[in-house]
Write a protein that holds these residues in place. Structure first.
Motif, PDB file in Angstrom:
ATOM      1  N   THR A   2       0.867  -1.170   0.000  1.00 46.68           N
ATOM      2  CA  THR A   2       0.000   0.000   0.000  1.00 46.68           C
ATOM      3  C   THR A   2       0.902   1.217   0.000  1.00 46.68           C
ATOM      4  OG1 THR A   2      -1.776  -1.108   1.215  1.00 46.68           O
ATOM      5  CG2 THR A   2      -1.781   1.284   1.226  1.00 46.68           C
ATOM      6  N   LEU A   3       0.922   1.917  -1.117  1.00 43.45           N
ATOM      7  CA  LEU A   3       1.747   3.114  -1.252  1.00 43.45           C
ATOM      8  C   LEU A   3       0.897   4.326  -0.906  1.00 43.45           C
ATOM      9  CD1 LEU A   3       4.382   4.539  -2.205  1.00 43.45           C
ATOM     10  CD2 LEU A   3       3.349   4.637  -4.482  1.00 43.45           C
ATOM     11  N   GLY A   4       1.256   5.019   0.171  1.00 40.90           N
ATOM     12  CA  GLY A   4       0.557   6.229   0.548  1.00 40.90           C
ATOM     13  C   GLY A   4       1.146   7.426  -0.159  1.00 40.90           C
ATOM     14  N   LEU A   5       0.310   8.190  -0.854  1.00 38.77           N
ATOM     15  CA  LEU A   5       0.760   9.381  -1.579  1.00 38.77           C
ATOM     16  C   LEU A   5       0.200  10.600  -0.855  1.00 38.77           C
ATOM     17  CD1 LEU A   5       2.335  10.200  -4.141  1.00 38.77           C
ATOM     18  CD2 LEU A   5       0.172  10.180  -5.373  1.00 38.77           C
ATOM     19  N   VAL A   6       1.097  11.419  -0.286  1.00 41.01           N
ATOM     20  CA  VAL A   6       0.660  12.525   0.573  1.00 41.01           C
ATOM     21  C   VAL A   6       1.202  13.856   0.069  1.00 41.01           C
ATOM     22  CG1 VAL A   6       0.537  11.011   2.578  1.00 41.01           C
ATOM     23  CG2 VAL A   6       2.623  12.321   2.162  1.00 41.01           C
ATOM     24  N   GLY A   7       0.590  14.925   0.564  1.00 44.19           N
ATOM     25  CA  GLY A   7       1.007  16.277   0.212  1.00 44.19           C
ATOM     26  C   GLY A   7      -0.145  17.238   0.457  1.00 44.19           C
ATOM     27  N   GLU A   8       0.168  18.527   0.459  1.00 45.23           N
ATOM     28  CA  GLU A   8      -0.862  19.545   0.649  1.00 45.23           C
ATOM     29  C   GLU A   8      -1.826  19.578  -0.536  1.00 45.23           C
ATOM     30  OE1 GLU A   8       0.938  23.362   2.621  1.00 45.23           O
ATOM     31  OE2 GLU A   8       2.499  22.430   1.390  1.00 45.23           O
ATOM     32  N   SER A   9      -2.950  20.240  -0.338  1.00 36.62           N
ATOM     33  CA  SER A   9      -3.874  20.468  -1.455  1.00 36.62           C
ATOM     34  C   SER A   9      -3.138  21.237  -2.553  1.00 36.62           C
ATOM     35  CB  SER A   9      -5.085  21.278  -0.987  1.00 36.62           C
ATOM     36  OG  SER A   9      -5.834  20.549  -0.048  1.00 36.62           O
ATOM     37  N   GLY A  10      -3.294  20.789  -3.793  1.00 34.53           N
ATOM     38  CA  GLY A  10      -2.607  21.427  -4.911  1.00 34.53           C
ATOM     39  C   GLY A  10      -1.243  20.851  -5.192  1.00 34.53           C
ATOM     40  N   SER A  11      -0.861  19.779  -4.492  1.00 37.89           N
ATOM     41  CA  SER A  11       0.466  19.186  -4.707  1.00 37.89           C
ATOM     42  C   SER A  11       0.526  18.313  -5.957  1.00 37.89           C
ATOM     43  CB  SER A  11       0.878  18.358  -3.487  1.00 37.89           C
ATOM     44  OG  SER A  11      -0.020  17.271  -3.283  1.00 37.89           O
ATOM     45  N   GLY A  12      -0.624  17.978  -6.530  1.00 40.55           N
ATOM     46  CA  GLY A  12      -0.655  17.179  -7.752  1.00 40.55           C
ATOM     47  C   GLY A  12      -0.890  15.705  -7.516  1.00 40.55           C
ATOM     48  N   LYS A  13      -1.148  15.305  -6.275  1.00 39.55           N
ATOM     49  CA  LYS A  13      -1.273  13.879  -5.982  1.00 39.55           C
ATOM     50  C   LYS A  13      -2.505  13.236  -6.626  1.00 39.55           C
ATOM     51  CE  LYS A  13      -3.114  14.840  -1.330  1.00 39.55           C
ATOM     52  NZ  LYS A  13      -3.249  16.300  -1.563  1.00 39.55           N
ATOM     53  N   SER A  14      -3.633  13.937  -6.633  1.00 37.85           N
ATOM     54  CA  SER A  14      -4.833  13.387  -7.268  1.00 37.85           C
ATOM     55  C   SER A  14      -4.682  13.333  -8.789  1.00 37.85           C
ATOM     56  CB  SER A  14      -6.064  14.219  -6.903  1.00 37.85           C
ATOM     57  OG  SER A  14      -6.381  14.067  -5.536  1.00 37.85           O
ATOM     58  N   THR A  15      -4.070  14.362  -9.360  1.00 40.50           N
ATOM     59  CA  THR A  15      -3.808  14.353 -10.807  1.00 40.50           C
ATOM     60  C   THR A  15      -2.891  13.201 -11.173  1.00 40.50           C
ATOM     61  OG1 THR A  15      -4.054  16.761 -10.940  1.00 40.50           O
ATOM     62  CG2 THR A  15      -2.874  15.687 -12.734  1.00 40.50           C
ATOM     63  N   PHE A  16      -1.868  12.984 -10.360  1.00 41.32           N
ATOM     64  CA  PHE A  16      -0.952  11.868 -10.601  1.00 41.32           C
ATOM     65  C   PHE A  16      -1.701  10.534 -10.534  1.00 41.32           C
ATOM     66  CE2 PHE A  16       2.259   8.794  -8.911  1.00 41.32           C
ATOM     67  CZ  PHE A  16       3.074   8.759 -10.029  1.00 41.32           C
ATOM     68  N   GLY A  17      -2.601  10.385  -9.557  1.00 39.47           N
ATOM     69  CA  GLY A  17      -3.374   9.154  -9.444  1.00 39.47           C
ATOM     70  C   GLY A  17      -4.235   8.901 -10.663  1.00 39.47           C
ATOM     71  N   ARG A  18      -4.824   9.972 -11.206  1.00 36.21           N
ATOM     72  CA  ARG A  18      -5.659   9.813 -12.395  1.00 36.21           C
ATOM     73  C   ARG A  18      -4.821   9.522 -13.637  1.00 36.21           C
ATOM     74  NH1 ARG A  18     -11.112  12.462 -11.981  1.00 36.21           N
ATOM     75  NH2 ARG A  18     -11.509  12.575  -9.738  1.00 36.21           N
ATOM     76  N   CYS A  19      -3.592  10.005 -13.651  1.00 33.13           N
ATOM     77  CA  CYS A  19      -2.688   9.650 -14.749  1.00 33.13           C
ATOM     78  C   CYS A  19      -2.303   8.165 -14.668  1.00 33.13           C
ATOM     79  CB  CYS A  19      -1.431  10.512 -14.706  1.00 33.13           C
ATOM     80  SG  CYS A  19      -1.667  12.228 -15.237  1.00 33.13           S
ATOM     81  N   LEU A  20      -2.119   7.666 -13.453  1.00 36.29           N
ATOM     82  CA  LEU A  20      -1.754   6.255 -13.281  1.00 36.29           C
ATOM     83  C   LEU A  20      -2.810   5.336 -13.869  1.00 36.29           C
ATOM     84  CD1 LEU A  20      -0.334   6.108  -9.619  1.00 36.29           C
ATOM     85  CD2 LEU A  20       0.961   6.085 -11.759  1.00 36.29           C
ATOM     86  N   THR A  21      -4.072   5.718 -13.761  1.00 39.97           N
ATOM     87  CA  THR A  21      -5.158   4.890 -14.278  1.00 39.97           C
ATOM     88  C   THR A  21      -5.582   5.282 -15.696  1.00 39.97           C
ATOM     89  OG1 THR A  21      -6.750   6.347 -13.170  1.00 39.97           O
ATOM     90  CG2 THR A  21      -6.072   4.375 -11.981  1.00 39.97           C
ATOM     91  N   ARG A  22      -4.874   6.244 -16.282  1.00 38.97           N
ATOM     92  CA  ARG A  22      -5.146   6.745 -17.628  1.00 38.97           C
ATOM     93  C   ARG A  22      -6.503   7.445 -17.734  1.00 38.97           C
ATOM     94  NH1 ARG A  22      -3.001   4.719 -22.348  1.00 38.97           N
ATOM     95  NH2 ARG A  22      -4.563   6.090 -23.271  1.00 38.97           N
ATOM     96  N   LEU A  23      -7.056   7.925 -16.597  1.00 38.02           N
ATOM     97  CA  LEU A  23      -8.218   8.795 -16.671  1.00 38.02           C
ATOM     98  C   LEU A  23      -7.800  10.151 -17.224  1.00 38.02           C
ATOM     99  CD1 LEU A  23     -10.152   8.004 -13.368  1.00 38.02           C
ATOM    100  CD2 LEU A  23     -10.629   7.200 -15.678  1.00 38.02           C
ATOM    101  N   TYR A  24      -6.574  10.544 -16.954  1.00 32.56           N
ATOM    102  CA  TYR A  24      -5.940  11.694 -17.592  1.00 32.56           C
ATOM    103  C   TYR A  24      -4.842  11.167 -18.502  1.00 32.56           C
ATOM    104  CZ  TYR A  24      -8.010  15.044 -14.249  1.00 32.56           C
ATOM    105  OH  TYR A  24      -8.864  15.812 -13.508  1.00 32.56           O
ATOM    106  N   GLU A  25      -4.736  11.736 -19.675  1.00 34.27           N
ATOM    107  CA  GLU A  25      -3.667  11.356 -20.586  1.00 34.27           C
ATOM    108  C   GLU A  25      -2.383  12.092 -20.194  1.00 34.27           C
ATOM    109  OE1 GLU A  25      -3.700   9.078 -22.875  1.00 34.27           O
ATOM    110  OE2 GLU A  25      -5.810   8.621 -22.562  1.00 34.27           O
ATOM    111  N   PRO A  26      -1.289  11.386 -19.923  1.00 35.67           N
ATOM    112  CA  PRO A  26      -0.032  12.060 -19.568  1.00 35.67           C
ATOM    113  C   PRO A  26       0.461  12.943 -20.707  1.00 35.67           C
ATOM    114  CG  PRO A  26       0.072   9.699 -19.075  1.00 35.67           C
ATOM    115  CD  PRO A  26      -1.156   9.917 -19.896  1.00 35.67           C
ATOM    116  N   THR A  27       1.032  14.084 -20.341  1.00 35.54           N
ATOM    117  CA  THR A  27       1.633  14.971 -21.331  1.00 35.54           C
ATOM    118  C   THR A  27       2.961  14.414 -21.818  1.00 35.54           C
ATOM    119  OG1 THR A  27       0.594  16.871 -20.252  1.00 35.54           O
ATOM    120  CG2 THR A  27       2.424  17.336 -21.745  1.00 35.54           C
TER     121      THR A  27
END
Length: 327
Positions: A44-69
């Motif tokens: 279980t990899l915990g991904l932490v950081g303040e709001s706006g750190s990009g952690k949720s965007t990174f998670g959506r990129c991992l699942t390809r819900l967002y297309e990586p640039t």
């Protein structure tokens, strides 16, 4: 050497805001910038950081819900960075996502039976009577009664709706689940129940998690390894106990110092960061944390540190990690 189940290499995600029909208009938001991270099977990899750190965007990129640039994404050794929708279908069965707000992620016009059962039918995992039998089993797995399958989302509490979201993710028997702030929208009294459910399911089903959260106490309870993000960049990674006991990056130190401690326990000295988080549209040239770091030097402001792996398996993106650990 064990291969990672999921691997991000230099993963980058930019958004364009304020774009008009005029060529070249709009500004670039650097949401995730060159993040490389492996997720090992069973952890279980915990991904932490303040709001706006990009952690949720990174998670959506991992699942390809967002297309990586830019960058590369591999699942079980296969490059899926540019795989089309048809090719992604078997990957999506093995990799699911649980969202932060169950009220927003469940269709209010559909019964739970349809919400959870659709993926089973789409992937052809079960047919006919076997689908309903599996749905009954899923309800039991997440601590809900089978008769709840014929109700609508609005008839449930927030904790129950999140259990339905978990059941939907489990319906296709995935190997990896990316959970994006799965308890932050719930009452404190319910959060512990859902966190315990995640732990039970991992042990029972052999799941792998990427658990995104800003609550460091929750992350410590559920995670085996932690990755810390700031302004779209990875600051530090390491085994949970080691990272919490002796953080190497000054940003990690500041985050951990903010965790409330009972009065009868030794308190960690509170580190108060000054200034605001820089805009992701104009990140600092050197270390992204240099504008708020109490230990920053001229080198930090001009040269961006690489995420350097240490002999103990931990990694830190800091020019002076030893000084940070000893401060």
């Amino acid at each position: 050497m064990e291969k990672p189940l999921l691997s991000a290499v230099g993963l980058t995600k930019h958004f364009t805001v304020g774009k008009t029909i005029r060529p070249g208009s709009g500004r670039i938001v650097h949401a995730v910038e060159g993040v490389s991270l492996d997720v090992m099977k069973g952890e279980t990899l915990g991904l932490v950081g303040e709001s706006g750190s990009g952690k949720s965007t990174f998670g959506r990129c991992l699942t390809r819900l967002y297309e990586p640039t830019a960058g590369r994404l591999e699942f079980d050794g296969t490059d899926i960075t540019r795989t089309g929708e048809r090719g992604l279908l078997p990957v999506r069965r093995r990799m699911q996502m649980i969202f932060q707000d169950p009220s927003a992620s469940l269709n209010p016009k559909r019964r739970v039976r349809d919400i959870v059962g659709d993926a089973v039918r789409v992937h052809g995992l079960r047919r006919g009577r076997a689908v309903n039998e599996w749905l009954d089993e899923l309800m039991d797995l997440v601590g809900l009664r089978p008769e709840y399958l014929d109700r609508y989302p609005h008839e449930f509490s927030g904790g129950q709706r999140q259990r339905i979201g978990i059941a939907r993710a489990l319906a296709v028997e995935p190997e990896l689940i990316v959970a994006d702030e799965p308890v932050s929208a719930l009452d404190v009294s319910v959060q512990a129940q859902i966190v315990n459910l995640f732990t039970e399911l991992r042990e029972k089903l052999g799941l792998t998690y990427v658990f995104i959260a800003h609550d460091l106490a929750v992350v410590r309870q559920v995670s085996t390894r932690v990755a810390v993000m700031y302004l779209g960049t990875l600051m530090e990674t390491g085994q949970t106990d080691a990272l919490y006991a002796a953080p190497l990056h000054p940003y990690t130190q500041a985050l951990l110092s903010a965790i409330p401690q009972p009065e009868n326990r030794g308190r960690r000295r509170r580190i108060l960061l000054t200034g605001e988080i820089p805009s992701p549209m104009n990140p600092p040239k050197g270390c992204v944390f240099s504008t708020r770091c109490p230990l920053a030097t001229e080198r930090c402001r001009t040269e961006r540190p690489e995420l350097a792996k240490r002999a103990d398996g931990r990694a830190v993106a800091c020019h002076f990690p030893l000084e940070a650990a000893g401060s």
